[in-house]
Design a protein around this motif. Structure first.
Motif, mmCIF file in Angstrom:
data_model
loop_
_atom_site.group_PDB
_atom_site.id
_atom_site.type_symbol
_atom_site.label_atom_id
_atom_site.label_comp_id
_atom_site.label_asym_id
_atom_site.label_seq_id
_atom_site.Cartn_x
_atom_site.Cartn_y
_atom_site.Cartn_z
ATOM 1 N N THR A 28 0.822 -1.209 0.000
ATOM 2 C CA THR A 28 0.000 0.000 0.000
ATOM 3 C C THR A 28 0.864 1.270 0.000
ATOM 4 O OG1 THR A 28 -0.101 -0.338 2.380
ATOM 5 C CG2 THR A 28 -2.044 -0.975 1.102
ATOM 6 N N HIS A 29 2.170 1.121 0.197
ATOM 7 C CA HIS A 29 3.074 2.270 0.146
ATOM 8 C C HIS A 29 3.948 2.257 -1.105
ATOM 9 C CE1 HIS A 29 2.978 3.063 4.804
ATOM 10 N NE2 HIS A 29 1.794 3.141 4.223
ATOM 11 N N GLY A 30 3.718 1.305 -2.010
ATOM 12 C CA GLY A 30 4.550 1.193 -3.205
ATOM 13 C C GLY A 30 5.345 -0.101 -3.202
ATOM 14 N N THR A 31 6.337 -0.168 -4.087
ATOM 15 C CA THR A 31 7.152 -1.387 -4.193
ATOM 16 C C THR A 31 8.171 -1.422 -3.062
ATOM 17 O OG1 THR A 31 6.900 -1.287 -6.582
ATOM 18 C CG2 THR A 31 8.624 -2.726 -5.742
ATOM 19 N N LEU A 32 8.113 -2.484 -2.301
ATOM 20 C CA LEU A 32 8.956 -2.600 -1.103
ATOM 21 C C LEU A 32 9.883 -3.793 -1.244
ATOM 22 C CD1 LEU A 32 9.397 -1.858 2.025
ATOM 23 C CD2 LEU A 32 7.765 -3.679 2.453
ATOM 24 N N ASP A 36 14.901 -2.582 2.180
ATOM 25 C CA ASP A 36 14.555 -1.189 2.497
ATOM 26 C C ASP A 36 14.512 -0.965 4.008
ATOM 27 O OD1 ASP A 36 14.351 -0.442 -0.172
ATOM 28 O OD2 ASP A 36 12.228 -0.968 -0.288
ATOM 29 N N PHE A 37 14.319 -2.046 4.762
ATOM 30 C CA PHE A 37 14.242 -1.932 6.224
ATOM 31 C C PHE A 37 15.607 -2.059 6.895
ATOM 32 C CE2 PHE A 37 9.803 -3.582 5.495
ATOM 33 C CZ PHE A 37 9.138 -2.473 5.993
ATOM 34 N N GLU A 75 9.874 -1.243 12.657
ATOM 35 C CA GLU A 75 8.869 -0.953 11.632
ATOM 36 C C GLU A 75 7.918 -2.139 11.504
ATOM 37 O OE1 GLU A 75 8.643 1.890 10.303
ATOM 38 O OE2 GLU A 75 10.629 2.792 10.432
ATOM 39 N N TYR A 85 -5.763 -2.968 -3.972
ATOM 40 C CA TYR A 85 -7.039 -2.240 -3.933
ATOM 41 C C TYR A 85 -7.856 -2.648 -2.727
ATOM 42 C CZ TYR A 85 -5.596 -1.257 -8.696
ATOM 43 O OH TYR A 85 -4.876 -0.859 -9.783
ATOM 44 N N MET B 1 4.669 4.128 -3.236
ATOM 45 C CA MET B 1 4.570 5.579 -3.333
ATOM 46 C C MET B 1 4.893 6.032 -4.740
ATOM 47 S SD MET B 1 6.765 8.700 -2.030
ATOM 48 C CE MET B 1 7.341 8.772 -3.716
ATOM 49 N N PRO B 2 4.007 5.787 -5.719
ATOM 50 C CA PRO B 2 4.328 6.308 -7.057
ATOM 51 C C PRO B 2 4.640 7.793 -6.973
ATOM 52 C CG PRO B 2 2.411 4.897 -7.146
ATOM 53 C CD PRO B 2 2.737 5.089 -5.692
ATOM 54 N N PRO B 37 9.995 7.760 7.597
ATOM 55 C CA PRO B 37 10.814 6.577 7.894
ATOM 56 C C PRO B 37 11.790 6.279 6.752
ATOM 57 C CG PRO B 37 8.499 6.117 8.347
ATOM 58 C CD PRO B 37 8.555 7.460 7.680
ATOM 59 N N TYR B 39 12.833 3.565 5.451
ATOM 60 C CA TYR B 39 12.447 2.567 4.439
ATOM 61 C C TYR B 39 11.594 3.209 3.349
ATOM 62 C CZ TYR B 39 7.572 2.004 6.027
ATOM 63 O OH TYR B 39 6.248 2.217 6.318
ATOM 64 N N ARG B 40 10.775 4.191 3.717
ATOM 65 C CA ARG B 40 9.933 4.850 2.714
ATOM 66 C C ARG B 40 10.772 5.743 1.800
ATOM 67 N NH1 ARG B 40 3.914 6.521 3.963
ATOM 68 N NH2 ARG B 40 3.953 6.229 1.709
ATOM 69 N N ARG B 42 13.868 5.064 1.028
ATOM 70 C CA ARG B 42 14.558 4.144 0.094
ATOM 71 C C ARG B 42 13.612 3.717 -1.034
ATOM 72 N NH1 ARG B 42 17.165 0.863 5.063
ATOM 73 N NH2 ARG B 42 19.154 1.945 5.207
ATOM 74 N N MET B 43 12.343 3.429 -0.673
ATOM 75 C CA MET B 43 11.361 3.047 -1.698
ATOM 76 C C MET B 43 11.181 4.183 -2.698
ATOM 77 S SD MET B 43 8.491 1.396 0.846
ATOM 78 C CE MET B 43 7.230 1.024 -0.369
ATOM 79 N N ARG B 46 14.179 4.837 -5.074
ATOM 80 C CA ARG B 46 14.213 3.879 -6.185
ATOM 81 C C ARG B 46 13.262 4.328 -7.302
ATOM 82 N NH1 ARG B 46 14.178 -0.409 -2.975
ATOM 83 N NH2 ARG B 46 11.943 -0.681 -3.097
ATOM 84 N N GLU B 47 12.076 4.752 -6.903
ATOM 85 C CA GLU B 47 11.087 5.196 -7.898
ATOM 86 C C GLU B 47 11.543 6.472 -8.599
ATOM 87 O OE1 GLU B 47 7.097 5.549 -6.608
ATOM 88 O OE2 GLU B 47 7.017 3.522 -5.799
ATOM 89 N N ASN B 83 -0.797 1.325 -14.621
ATOM 90 C CA ASN B 83 -1.440 0.914 -15.872
ATOM 91 C C ASN B 83 -2.886 1.374 -15.971
ATOM 92 O OD1 ASN B 83 -2.825 -0.759 -14.221
ATOM 93 N ND2 ASN B 83 -1.739 -2.625 -14.815
ATOM 94 N N GLY B 85 -5.396 0.258 -14.759
ATOM 95 C CA GLY B 85 -6.340 -0.834 -14.480
ATOM 96 C C GLY B 85 -7.409 -0.931 -15.520
#
Lengths: 218, 85
Positions: A28-32, A36-37, A75, A85, B1-2, B37, B39-40, B42-43, B46-47, B83, B85
């Protein structure tokens, strides 16, 4: 880090004190990615399905626990075999009905890739849902604890917090913790491994019941 | 997070991260500066790299020309649009 534990060429379930299986997943936060942790403790936990009552109580409980976990550098990351979704709709529903905003990512594991890596599906319970699993992963990516609860039984998040406190105390002080230990209580000093050390232990001034059983404050 | 929304505009969070990257190339510092945070971050990093708004140089991240342009007027590149959807 290894992506999966291998024994005789066959994939096995994760084992304690071995690298946690790596993954990349939609959340839900994107590609993980698990990496990352890196540098933080992680509680990776699975739930059977979105929009179910026991899971809803657990998500509320984990959200309430999140500030205490944050103080400890931990975390949270949820997972179920549902779509992004569905996850988004469910967390919005939780906020609407219970006033609780879920702050952590939830993996949408529709292809069961992560669930399979971690052995989260118990076919005796359900072939389409993950059981209530908890994996505690340390800042170096090592799997430090695993707890499995059945579909019927919601988890005790205070026990998970206690487990984190115990693991962190162990790492910081090189000690072990007795049954039901909580921060502030005395800890167990690892038992001596030689007869000489056993004799010394008896004179060391600790609270000692016998040579193998000593406690001290930390 | 797009980092880019369905209208092709850079998201608020991506904007905050890119701005922080202008100040510091260390993700630890970006996390601290944005109160997000690690980790967010880092995510997101990457994007942002995939979308061409940031570039990784060894352990550091820097905002690219495209990133600076996106900051000034909103994104118009082929970022993470999904995409539909």
């Amino acid at each position: 880090m290894d992506t999966i534990v291998q024994e005789n060429g066959k994939a096995t379930l994760p084992r304690l004190n071995q690298p946690a299986p790596l993954f990349e997943a939609e959340t839900t936060h994107g590609t993980l990615r698990l990496e990352d942790f890196q540098g933080s403790w992680v509680i990776l936990f699975s739930h059977p399905a979105d929009f179910t009552p026991v899971c809803t109580t657990e998500f509320i409980a984990f959200t309430e626990l999140a500030p205490e976990l944050k103080k400890r550098g931990v975390e949270l990351c949820g997972l179920s075999i549902d779509s992004t979704y569905s996850h988004i709709a469910w967390v919005r529903n939780i906020e609407k009905n219970f006033g609780v905003r879920v702050p952590f990512p939830i993996i949408a594991d529709l292809n069961k890739e992560v669930a399979s890596l971690y052995g989260m599906v118990m076919p005796g319970e359900s072939k389409t849902e993950t059981s209530r699993c908890v994996f505690v992963i340390d800042p170096k990516g090592i799997l430090r604890a695993m707890i499995y609860y059945p579909l019927t039984t919601g988890r005790n998040t205070q026990e998970i917090l206690r487990l984190i406190d115990a693991l962190q105390a162990t790492d910081k002080h090189g000690i072990a913790t007795p049954a039901n230990w909580k921060p502030g209580e005395k800890i167990i000093i690892p038992p001596p491994r030689t007869t000489e050390a056993a004799e010394e232990r008896m004179k060391a001034g600790y609270e000692t019941a016998d040579w193998y059983f000593s406690k001290r404050a930390i | 997070m797009p980092c880019v929304n369905a209208n092709g505009e850079i998201t608020e969070m991506a904007k905050r991260i890119l701005l922080a990257m202008v100040e510091s190339s260390s993700l630890d510092k970006v996390a601290e500066q944005t109160g997000t945070p690690l980790y967010r971050i880092r995510m997101a990093a990457r994007e942002l790299v995939e979308a061409g708004f940031a570039e990784q140089q060894a352990q550091s991240f820097v905002t690219t020309e495209a990133g600076l342009a996106a900051l000034s007027k909103g994104a118009t590149t082929s970022g993470s649009l999904g995409n539909g959807g």
